[in-house]
Design an enzyme around this catalytic site. Structure first.
Site, mmCIF file in Angstrom:
data_model
loop_
_atom_site.group_PDB
_atom_site.id
_atom_site.type_symbol
_atom_site.label_atom_id
_atom_site.label_comp_id
_atom_site.label_asym_id
_atom_site.label_seq_id
_atom_site.Cartn_x
_atom_site.Cartn_y
_atom_site.Cartn_z
ATOM 1 N N LYS A 130 0.871 -1.183 0.000
ATOM 2 C CA LYS A 130 0.000 0.000 0.000
ATOM 3 C C LYS A 130 0.901 1.223 0.000
ATOM 4 C CE LYS A 130 -4.046 -2.054 1.013
ATOM 5 N NZ LYS A 130 -5.341 -1.786 0.403
ATOM 6 N N LYS A 228 -12.992 -8.266 -5.443
ATOM 7 C CA LYS A 228 -13.291 -8.707 -4.084
ATOM 8 C C LYS A 228 -14.682 -9.314 -4.128
ATOM 9 C CE LYS A 228 -10.659 -5.130 -1.685
ATOM 10 N NZ LYS A 228 -9.901 -4.503 -2.781
HETATM 11 MG MG MG Z 1 -7.029 -1.853 -3.711
#
Ligand code: MG
Length: 327
Positions: A130, A228
């Site tokens: 990230k 997701k």
């Molecule tokens: Mg992402």
């Protein structure tokens, strides 16, 4: 009549989870669904208000009135998958083929000594990082990953801008750039500037997917869909990938182990069905949180989530033992 029951839970992050959210305790509910045909299934419901979702209580209030939000619809779909497997006494993890997961690193972990050696020794071949909160440190960390020959996935969560992104990528060494599989959500979706970004590096779309005007696209300005299952209709995503020749990464929603296991089981099944189209997954996110009785049940071997004991998505005894409130 379909009946819904909930069991609230909290997850305690080990550290701040991304550029948008802090280390606050995360809340969600496990969902138990019973159908008139006698089947019972379980899934997770874990909204991310930081990323634009309605708060959990709104999803539940709506469901009580018979209104189903997109993420609740996914939860019910996953619960039904679980229910069918449970009724046949099958374990989700034996229905697909093994698939590797990337190692997920959040910013505050990047200075931990020995971490990269450990990742390599465990057998991981790619790392998802990230980025966006400290680009200088993050760029330096990428050099260390490249020195270990690890493949790299970056995720800006759309917090960057074209200028910042362009400068960041252009300043990376050729050896780092050669190892980047893709950059996820570099900045807010914009067809033209994402197309330009794509000339520098492969681009993946995750949370920005809701902004993509699929009907009007001539050519998608990205190469990979990050799906997701807790949030996105998987069949629709598969159809897009086939139509546009895109690759797909299945990831958890950084949610409860029940949610992460659902995602991992589905990734294994999609890998069996679609082969090369399905890239390494990103479902081993339970380690981002303090261990609990559920995550203790996950059996991993390096980058693989091997199985969870029980039927369907697993956790049979734990799920049966929870207190369930009728909705
Ligand atoms: Mg992402």
């Amino acid at each position: 009549m379909v009946k819904f029951f909930i069991s609230p839970y909290t997850l305690i992050p080990n550290a701040p989870l991304n550029a948008l959210t802090g280390a606050a305790v995360r809340e969600g509910v496990l969902l138990k669904v019973t159908w008139p045909d006698g089947l019972t299934g379980y899934a997770d419901l874990h909204p991310w208000p930081e990323l634009g979702d309605a708060p959990l209580k709104d999803h539940l209030a709506d469901l009580k009135k018979g209104r189903v939000s997109a993420i609740v619809e996914q939860s019910i779909w996953l619960a039904r998958r679980d229910a069918k497997l449970r009724s046949e006494k099958l374990n989700m993890f034996f229905e697909g083929v093994p698939i590797k997961n990337n190692f997920t690193i959040i910013r505050s972990q990047i200075l931990q000594p020995g971490m990269i050696d450990e990742i390599c020794n465990e057998g991981f071949s790619s790392v998802k990082l990230k980025v966006g909160s400290d680009l200088v440190n993050e760029a330096d960390f990428l050099n260390h990953l490249a020195a270990a020959n690890l493949r790299i996935r970056l995720d800006f969560n759309a917090v960057s801008s074209w200028q910042v992104f362009e400068k960041f990528i252009s300043n990376l060494s050729p050896s780092v750039r050669a190892l980047i599989d893709y950059v996820e959500d570099p900045f807010p979706f914009d067809e033209k500037s994402w197309s330009e970004a794509q000339t520098l590096v492969k681009i993946a779309v995750d949370n920005q997917m809701r902004k993509v005007p699929w009907k009007y696209l001539k050519k998608p300005p990205f190469d990979v869909l990050v799906v997701k299952p807790a949030r996105t209709d998987v069949d629709v995503a598969v159809a897009y990938c086939k139509k546009w020749n895109l690759k797909m990464t299945i990831t958890s929603s950084m949610d409860h182990p029940v949610g992460a296991s659902h995602a991992a089981g589905l990734a294994m099944e999609l890998k069996k069905e679609h082969g090369e189209m399905i890239l390494e997954a990103g479902c081993l996110t339970h380690r981002l949180y303090h261990m609990d009785i559920f995550s203790a049940e996950l059996t991993t071997q390096g980058p693989y989530l091997l199985r969870v004991k029980g039927t369907g998505v697993g956790f049979d005894k734990l799920l049966e033992g929870l207190e369930w409130q009728a909705l």
